[in-house]
Design an enzyme around this catalytic site. Structure first.
Site, PDB file in Angstrom:
ATOM      1  N   TYR A 197     -12.795  11.420  -5.556  1.00 47.20           N
ATOM      2  CA  TYR A 197     -11.893  11.134  -6.682  1.00 47.20           C
ATOM      3  C   TYR A 197     -11.429  12.428  -7.348  1.00 47.20           C
ATOM      4  O   TYR A 197     -10.232  12.637  -7.555  1.00 47.20           O
ATOM      5  CB  TYR A 197     -12.603  10.244  -7.695  1.00 47.20           C
ATOM      6  N   ASP A 228       0.865  -1.170   0.000  1.00 48.34           N
ATOM      7  CA  ASP A 228       0.000   0.000   0.000  1.00 48.34           C
ATOM      8  C   ASP A 228       0.907   1.226   0.000  1.00 48.34           C
ATOM      9  O   ASP A 228       1.638   1.469   0.964  1.00 48.34           O
ATOM     10  CB  ASP A 228      -0.879  -0.029   1.252  1.00 48.34           C
TER      11      ASP A 228
END
Length: 321
Positions: free
Chosen positions: A152, A63
């Protein structure tokens, strides 16, 4: 002329739809080492199936908001890590914001440490529901900062801002604004219009459009997109560059194109338009043509054939023996 020959590259989000195609292209272009980094939150290790075992390729599951465990000298850090479909960023809002902020800065720090080029994969979503058409890079956009799509849109706008800030510090940065892209390795259930329509066509279902289907999009085949990414990475251009297909069509027209390519599909049915869904999307690619000598080459009909063939192959692989 610059090339990827002998270069060492890390692709963040390398197990994703676009990222995996980019890894393939880099190896084909002679890169000495290509490392895909992905936590598989939306990526798929299956996308790397043809890459594993190729000389110079490696995969690291990580990650990037927690660090990027890649050792050795790097020439390029290419950041494609982010959920990228409405379903993904609706289900993963905080993860989307973190990868666009913390993850992007970790990538920039890695590039800075190695004196490497950093390419940020941004999006046409930074233009929001545009009031200018077609969209040029000097248009600042019309974005709802707290709407359902904002996690986003604003993550990408922030990632552009921090990339530009590191550029002013002396890091070699590139920013690409990617418009609608399609091709093999998309997820059938990711909520985007291409896999949705292809899936409906292959199953003989009705095509679902949101609103009356008059909203427009421009569809770029993934091979063309990746060519633009590589050209931009190899250039000296620090400012945003649109990469997409300027051929604009309505969603209804696109449904008919999928019907023709797939040889099936039902009638078109309408559903309510999601909040803040853009009414028009078309890139102005003058900058890409001028600076990169780039423009899309794959016709929609050809790209759809390749995409539909991929989804048919996936269905066969997954069906019981």
């Amino acid at each position: 002329m610059k090339s990827m020959q002998g270069k060492r590259v890390v692709v963040l989000g390398g197990a994703g739809f676009v990222g995996s195609h980019l890894c393939e292209r880099l190896l084909d272009d002679g890169a000495a080492a290509v490392t895909a980094v992905d936590n598989l939150i939306t990526g798929n290790e299956e996308n790397l199936r043809t890459l594993k075992g190729r000389p110079g390729f490696s995969y690291v599951k990580a990650d990037i908001t927690e660090g990027i465990p890649v050792e050795g000298k790097l020439d390029y850090v290419l950041n494609l890590a982010s959920p990228a479909s409405p379903i993904d960023y609706a289900n993963l809002p905080l993860e989307t914001l973190r990868v666009g902020s913390i993850g992007t800065e970790n990538g920039l720090k890695l590039a800075e440490k190695n004196n490497a080029v950093f390419l940020m994969a941004s999006t046409s979503e930074v233009y929001g529901d545009p009031l200018v058409h077609p969209q040029r890079e000097d248009y600042w956009g019309n974005v709802n900062p707290i709407g359902p799509r904002s996690v986003y849109d604003e993550a990408k706008r922030y990632s552009e801002a921090i990339t530009a800030a590191y550029g002013r510090k002396g890091v070699q940065v590139r920013i690409v604004r990617i418009f609608n892209t399609y091709g093999p390795r998309m997820r059938l259930n990711d909520g985007r219009v291409v896999p949705a329509f292809v899936g409906q066509a292959l199953q003989g279902e009705d095509f679902t459009v949101f609103g009356d289907g008059s909203q427009t999009r421009s569809f770029c085949y993934v091979k063309d997109l990746v060519d633009g990414l590589v050209r931009l990475a190899l250039s000296d251009e620090p400012n945003p560059v649109n990469i997409g297909n300027p051929r604009e069509m309505t969603i209804r027209q696109f449904a008919e194109a999928v019907r023709t390519a797939a040889g099936g599909g039902g009638k078109i049915i309408e559903k309510p338009l999601p909040k803040d869904d853009p009414k028009q999307r078309q890139p102005d690619i003058t900058r890409a043509r001028t600076l990169l000598n780039w423009e899309p080459k794959v016709p929609l009909e050809e790209g759809l054939r390749e995409t539909i063939a991929y989804f048919r192959e996936v269905a066969v692989r997954r069906s019981p023996a």
